[in-house]
Design a protein around this motif. Structure first.
Motif, PDB file in Angstrom:
ATOM      1  N   ALA A  23       0.855  -1.176   0.000  1.00 27.26           N
ATOM      2  CA  ALA A  23       0.000   0.000   0.000  1.00 27.26           C
ATOM      3  C   ALA A  23       0.895   1.231   0.000  1.00 27.26           C
ATOM      4  CB  ALA A  23      -0.913   0.008   1.223  1.00 27.26           C
ATOM      5  N   TYR A  24       0.397   2.284  -0.594  1.00 28.50           N
ATOM      6  CA  TYR A  24       1.129   3.535  -0.689  1.00 28.50           C
ATOM      7  C   TYR A  24       0.286   4.651  -0.082  1.00 28.50           C
ATOM      8  CZ  TYR A  24       3.905   0.643  -3.704  1.00 28.50           C
ATOM      9  OH  TYR A  24       4.682  -0.383  -4.182  1.00 28.50           O
ATOM     10  N   PRO A  25       0.909   5.699   0.436  1.00 28.42           N
ATOM     11  CA  PRO A  25       0.158   6.762   1.109  1.00 28.42           C
ATOM     12  C   PRO A  25      -0.880   7.415   0.193  1.00 28.42           C
ATOM     13  CG  PRO A  25       2.525   7.087   1.382  1.00 28.42           C
ATOM     14  CD  PRO A  25       2.341   5.970   0.406  1.00 28.42           C
ATOM     15  N   ARG A  26      -2.082   7.592   0.745  1.00 30.49           N
ATOM     16  CA  ARG A  26      -3.169   8.301   0.065  1.00 30.49           C
ATOM     17  C   ARG A  26      -4.063   8.910   1.128  1.00 30.49           C
ATOM     18  NH1 ARG A  26      -5.606   4.209  -4.156  1.00 30.49           N
ATOM     19  NH2 ARG A  26      -7.476   5.238  -3.488  1.00 30.49           N
ATOM     20  N   ASP A  27      -4.774   9.953   0.770  1.00 28.74           N
ATOM     21  CA  ASP A  27      -5.696  10.598   1.702  1.00 28.74           C
ATOM     22  C   ASP A  27      -7.005   9.827   1.853  1.00 28.74           C
ATOM     23  OD1 ASP A  27      -3.894  12.644   2.166  1.00 28.74           O
ATOM     24  OD2 ASP A  27      -4.725  13.914   0.576  1.00 28.74           O
ATOM     25  N   GLU A  28      -7.333   8.999   0.868  1.00 28.32           N
ATOM     26  CA  GLU A  28      -8.577   8.236   0.895  1.00 28.32           C
ATOM     27  C   GLU A  28      -8.339   6.866   1.531  1.00 28.32           C
ATOM     28  OE1 GLU A  28      -7.277   8.978  -2.357  1.00 28.32           O
ATOM     29  OE2 GLU A  28      -8.027  11.013  -2.119  1.00 28.32           O
ATOM     30  N   PRO A  29      -9.360   6.328   2.193  1.00 20.41           N
ATOM     31  CA  PRO A  29      -9.231   4.970   2.746  1.00 20.41           C
ATOM     32  C   PRO A  29      -9.010   3.945   1.637  1.00 20.41           C
ATOM     33  CG  PRO A  29     -11.166   6.065   3.626  1.00 20.41           C
ATOM     34  CD  PRO A  29     -10.640   6.934   2.523  1.00 20.41           C
ATOM     35  N   GLN A  30      -8.215   2.939   1.928  1.00 17.10           N
ATOM     36  CA  GLN A  30      -7.945   1.856   1.000  1.00 17.10           C
ATOM     37  C   GLN A  30      -8.414   0.548   1.639  1.00 17.10           C
ATOM     38  OE1 GLN A  30      -3.935   2.094  -0.849  1.00 17.10           O
ATOM     39  NE2 GLN A  30      -3.704   3.958   0.375  1.00 17.10           N
ATOM     40  N   TYR A  31      -8.973  -0.337   0.822  1.00 21.00           N
ATOM     41  CA  TYR A  31      -9.533  -1.599   1.309  1.00 21.00           C
ATOM     42  C   TYR A  31      -8.541  -2.745   1.096  1.00 21.00           C
ATOM     43  CZ  TYR A  31     -14.022   0.746   1.588  1.00 21.00           C
ATOM     44  OH  TYR A  31     -15.034   1.598   1.928  1.00 21.00           O
ATOM     45  N   TYR A  32      -8.289  -3.480   2.181  1.00 21.53           N
ATOM     46  CA  TYR A  32      -7.399  -4.634   2.147  1.00 21.53           C
ATOM     47  C   TYR A  32      -7.917  -5.673   3.145  1.00 21.53           C
ATOM     48  CZ  TYR A  32      -3.891  -1.957  -0.440  1.00 21.53           C
ATOM     49  OH  TYR A  32      -3.224  -1.236  -1.396  1.00 21.53           O
ATOM     50  N   PRO A  33      -7.369  -6.896   3.090  1.00 28.07           N
ATOM     51  CA  PRO A  33      -7.751  -7.910   4.082  1.00 28.07           C
ATOM     52  C   PRO A  33      -7.389  -7.463   5.508  1.00 28.07           C
ATOM     53  CG  PRO A  33      -6.662  -8.932   2.226  1.00 28.07           C
ATOM     54  CD  PRO A  33      -6.496  -7.449   2.062  1.00 28.07           C
ATOM     55  N   ARG A  34      -8.154  -7.931   6.476  1.00 30.32           N
ATOM     56  CA  ARG A  34      -7.964  -7.563   7.886  1.00 30.32           C
ATOM     57  C   ARG A  34      -6.530  -7.833   8.356  1.00 30.32           C
ATOM     58  NH1 ARG A  34      -9.026  -4.221  11.272  1.00 30.32           N
ATOM     59  NH2 ARG A  34     -11.131  -4.228  10.499  1.00 30.32           N
ATOM     60  N   GLU A  35      -5.945  -8.958   7.948  1.00 25.82           N
ATOM     61  CA  GLU A  35      -4.580  -9.311   8.350  1.00 25.82           C
ATOM     62  C   GLU A  35      -3.586  -8.201   7.966  1.00 25.82           C
ATOM     63  OE1 GLU A  35      -1.242 -12.763   7.333  1.00 25.82           O
ATOM     64  OE2 GLU A  35      -3.199 -12.834   6.349  1.00 25.82           O
TER      65      GLU A  35
END
Length: 65
Positions: A23-35
């Motif tokens: 993942a890379y920095p962004r102002d918006e939320p990003q969706y990924y697995p809980r782990e």
């Protein structure tokens, strides 16, 4: 899936399955697995986003008529 706002670059390889994420920095939320989100938050690279409120949901009991 969970969401978080990443403040720093983060790379992770799963300890339970044959997968890895970046993942890379962004102002918006990003969706990924809980782990992945849990590992990023623990490493200080992300802040978990609060769950979004869906339209059409019932009002909490305190707001009921």
């Amino acid at each position: 899936m969970a969401k978080a706002i990443f403040t720093r670059e983060f790379h992770y390889t799963s300890m339970t399955r044959n997968a890895g994420w970046s993942a890379y920095p962004r102002d918006e939320p990003q969706y990924y697995p809980r782990e992945f989100i849990d590992a990023a938050v623990k490493a200080g690279c992300a802040k978990e986003s609060p769950p979004s409120v869906r339209k059409g949901r019932a009002k909490p009991a305190a707001e009921a008529d």
